[in-house]
Design a protein around this motif. Structure first.
Motif, PDB file in Angstrom:
ATOM      1  N   TYR A 192       0.890  -1.153   0.000  1.00 65.98           N
ATOM      2  CA  TYR A 192       0.000   0.000   0.000  1.00 65.98           C
ATOM      3  C   TYR A 192       0.931   1.206   0.000  1.00 65.98           C
ATOM      4  O   TYR A 192       1.579   1.508   0.998  1.00 65.98           O
ATOM      5  CB  TYR A 192      -0.947  -0.048   1.199  1.00 65.98           C
ATOM      6  CG  TYR A 192      -1.901  -1.217   1.074  1.00 65.98           C
ATOM      7  CD1 TYR A 192      -3.118  -1.060   0.417  1.00 65.98           C
ATOM      8  CD2 TYR A 192      -1.566  -2.472   1.557  1.00 65.98           C
ATOM      9  CE1 TYR A 192      -3.983  -2.142   0.263  1.00 65.98           C
ATOM     10  CE2 TYR A 192      -2.422  -3.553   1.407  1.00 65.98           C
ATOM     11  CZ  TYR A 192      -3.625  -3.377   0.760  1.00 65.98           C
ATOM     12  OH  TYR A 192      -4.471  -4.441   0.592  1.00 65.98           O
ATOM     13  N   HIS A 193       0.990   1.873  -1.138  1.00 62.37           N
ATOM     14  CA  HIS A 193       2.104   2.736  -1.508  1.00 62.37           C
ATOM     15  C   HIS A 193       1.669   4.166  -1.759  1.00 62.37           C
ATOM     16  O   HIS A 193       0.612   4.428  -2.324  1.00 62.37           O
ATOM     17  CB  HIS A 193       2.697   2.119  -2.788  1.00 62.37           C
ATOM     18  CG  HIS A 193       3.853   2.832  -3.375  1.00 62.37           C
ATOM     19  ND1 HIS A 193       5.027   3.065  -2.706  1.00 62.37           N
ATOM     20  CD2 HIS A 193       4.037   3.336  -4.622  1.00 62.37           C
ATOM     21  CE1 HIS A 193       5.886   3.691  -3.515  1.00 62.37           C
ATOM     22  NE2 HIS A 193       5.297   3.867  -4.678  1.00 62.37           N
ATOM     23  N   ASN A 194       2.540   5.083  -1.343  1.00 58.17           N
ATOM     24  CA  ASN A 194       2.415   6.487  -1.704  1.00 58.17           C
ATOM     25  C   ASN A 194       3.711   6.859  -2.416  1.00 58.17           C
ATOM     26  O   ASN A 194       4.758   6.964  -1.774  1.00 58.17           O
ATOM     27  CB  ASN A 194       2.218   7.356  -0.461  1.00 58.17           C
ATOM     28  CG  ASN A 194       2.123   8.834  -0.788  1.00 58.17           C
ATOM     29  OD1 ASN A 194       2.400   9.259  -1.900  1.00 58.17           O
ATOM     30  ND2 ASN A 194       1.737   9.628   0.195  1.00 58.17           N
ATOM     31  N   PRO A 195       3.682   7.041  -3.731  1.00 58.07           N
ATOM     32  CA  PRO A 195       4.907   7.295  -4.479  1.00 58.07           C
ATOM     33  C   PRO A 195       5.625   8.586  -4.073  1.00 58.07           C
ATOM     34  O   PRO A 195       6.806   8.748  -4.357  1.00 58.07           O
ATOM     35  CB  PRO A 195       4.461   7.341  -5.937  1.00 58.07           C
ATOM     36  CG  PRO A 195       2.991   7.358  -5.939  1.00 58.07           C
ATOM     37  CD  PRO A 195       2.504   6.955  -4.586  1.00 58.07           C
ATOM     38  N   ASP A 241      -5.264   7.041  -4.058  1.00 57.66           N
ATOM     39  CA  ASP A 241      -6.208   7.002  -5.178  1.00 57.66           C
ATOM     40  C   ASP A 241      -7.330   6.012  -4.916  1.00 57.66           C
ATOM     41  O   ASP A 241      -8.490   6.289  -5.190  1.00 57.66           O
ATOM     42  CB  ASP A 241      -5.489   6.596  -6.475  1.00 57.66           C
ATOM     43  CG  ASP A 241      -4.431   7.597  -6.893  1.00 57.66           C
ATOM     44  OD1 ASP A 241      -4.540   8.791  -6.532  1.00 57.66           O
ATOM     45  OD2 ASP A 241      -3.476   7.185  -7.579  1.00 57.66           O
ATOM     46  N   ALA A 242      -6.972   4.843  -4.388  1.00 58.27           N
ATOM     47  CA  ALA A 242      -7.946   3.763  -4.193  1.00 58.27           C
ATOM     48  C   ALA A 242      -8.826   3.978  -2.970  1.00 58.27           C
ATOM     49  O   ALA A 242      -9.976   3.551  -2.938  1.00 58.27           O
ATOM     50  CB  ALA A 242      -7.220   2.418  -4.070  1.00 58.27           C
ATOM     51  N   GLY A 243      -8.276   4.634  -1.950  1.00 60.46           N
ATOM     52  CA  GLY A 243      -9.008   4.815  -0.700  1.00 60.46           C
ATOM     53  C   GLY A 243      -9.000   3.528   0.131  1.00 60.46           C
ATOM     54  O   GLY A 243      -8.377   2.529  -0.239  1.00 60.46           O
ATOM     55  N   TRP A 244      -9.673   3.595   1.253  1.00 63.05           N
ATOM     56  CA  TRP A 244      -9.763   2.472   2.187  1.00 63.05           C
ATOM     57  C   TRP A 244     -11.212   2.216   2.542  1.00 63.05           C
ATOM     58  O   TRP A 244     -12.014   3.135   2.533  1.00 63.05           O
ATOM     59  CB  TRP A 244      -9.051   2.803   3.503  1.00 63.05           C
ATOM     60  CG  TRP A 244      -7.622   3.161   3.446  1.00 63.05           C
ATOM     61  CD1 TRP A 244      -7.086   4.417   3.569  1.00 63.05           C
ATOM     62  CD2 TRP A 244      -6.511   2.281   3.288  1.00 63.05           C
ATOM     63  NE1 TRP A 244      -5.718   4.357   3.493  1.00 63.05           N
ATOM     64  CE2 TRP A 244      -5.337   3.057   3.335  1.00 63.05           C
ATOM     65  CE3 TRP A 244      -6.396   0.904   3.128  1.00 63.05           C
ATOM     66  CZ2 TRP A 244      -4.058   2.513   3.219  1.00 63.05           C
ATOM     67  CZ3 TRP A 244      -5.126   0.363   3.020  1.00 63.05           C
ATOM     68  CH2 TRP A 244      -3.976   1.162   3.061  1.00 63.05           C
ATOM     69  N   VAL A 246     -10.676   6.406   6.947  1.00 59.13           N
ATOM     70  CA  VAL A 246     -11.492   6.052   5.782  1.00 59.13           C
ATOM     71  C   VAL A 246     -11.819   7.312   4.974  1.00 59.13           C
ATOM     72  O   VAL A 246     -11.743   7.305   3.746  1.00 59.13           O
ATOM     73  CB  VAL A 246     -12.781   5.313   6.216  1.00 59.13           C
ATOM     74  CG1 VAL A 246     -13.742   5.154   5.043  1.00 59.13           C
ATOM     75  CG2 VAL A 246     -12.436   3.951   6.816  1.00 59.13           C
ATOM     76  N   HIS A 247     -12.132   8.393   5.659  1.00 62.41           N
ATOM     77  CA  HIS A 247     -12.490   9.636   4.971  1.00 62.41           C
ATOM     78  C   HIS A 247     -11.272  10.406   4.466  1.00 62.41           C
ATOM     79  O   HIS A 247     -11.381  11.191   3.520  1.00 62.41           O
ATOM     80  CB  HIS A 247     -13.328  10.522   5.893  1.00 62.41           C
ATOM     81  CG  HIS A 247     -14.712   9.998   6.092  1.00 62.41           C
ATOM     82  ND1 HIS A 247     -15.052   9.182   7.137  1.00 62.41           N
ATOM     83  CD2 HIS A 247     -15.823  10.137   5.348  1.00 62.41           C
ATOM     84  CE1 HIS A 247     -16.318   8.842   7.047  1.00 62.41           C
ATOM     85  NE2 HIS A 247     -16.811   9.401   5.963  1.00 62.41           N
ATOM     86  N   HIS A 248     -10.132  10.195   5.100  1.00 59.92           N
ATOM     87  CA  HIS A 248      -8.903  10.910   4.735  1.00 59.92           C
ATOM     88  C   HIS A 248      -7.759   9.895   4.668  1.00 59.92           C
ATOM     89  O   HIS A 248      -7.000   9.737   5.627  1.00 59.92           O
ATOM     90  CB  HIS A 248      -8.574  11.990   5.773  1.00 59.92           C
ATOM     91  CG  HIS A 248      -9.684  12.950   6.031  1.00 59.92           C
ATOM     92  ND1 HIS A 248      -9.995  13.970   5.165  1.00 59.92           N
ATOM     93  CD2 HIS A 248     -10.581  13.030   7.055  1.00 59.92           C
ATOM     94  CE1 HIS A 248     -11.025  14.655   5.646  1.00 59.92           C
ATOM     95  NE2 HIS A 248     -11.399  14.098   6.785  1.00 59.92           N
TER      96      HIS A 248
END
Length: 113
Positions: free
Chosen positions: A6-9, A35-38, A83-85
């Motif tokens: 679960y990546h943040n480039p 991008d995908a969210g949780w 979930v919201h952020h």
């Protein structure tokens, strides 16, 4: 072995962890969680598998943490905020056949390679 990150480039730790997985001979599934969210269920499962609470997995250095007063929040409230952020979730989280780890520090991933 299968692996997912679960990546943040934009995060250097996340990029270094992805490199570490590839150096170990893995080509992980890369999920850009911003991008995908949780979903709440997804986070609950990841945290349970990693042995973490939402409070342990929240990015306390994120400006939203203070803005939302999450220091005084319950784990359920923190989970809802995540979930919201999605930016509030500490990164990266790595899942392999051997387990789930928050790669902070990066060496945590060694336990599941």
């Amino acid at each position: 072995m299968d692996a997912t990150i679960y990546h943040n480039p934009r995060c250097s730790t996340s990029r270094k962890t992805l490199d570490k997985l590839r150096e170990a001979g893995l080509e992980p599934t890369v999920i850009k969680y911003l991008d995908a969210g949780w979903t709440r269920e997804q986070l609950q499962q990841l945290f349970a598998d990693a042995g973490l609470t939402p409070r342990e997995a929240v990015r306390k250095r994120e400006a939203l943490y203070a803005e939302l007063n999450l220091g005084a929040a319950t784990d359920d409230e923190i989970l809802d905020a995540m979930v919201h952020h999605p930016i509030l979730v500490e990164r990266p989280i790595v899942v392999t056949d051997k387990g789930t780890r928050l790669a902070r520090p990066i060496q945590n991933v060694d336990e599941i390679l």
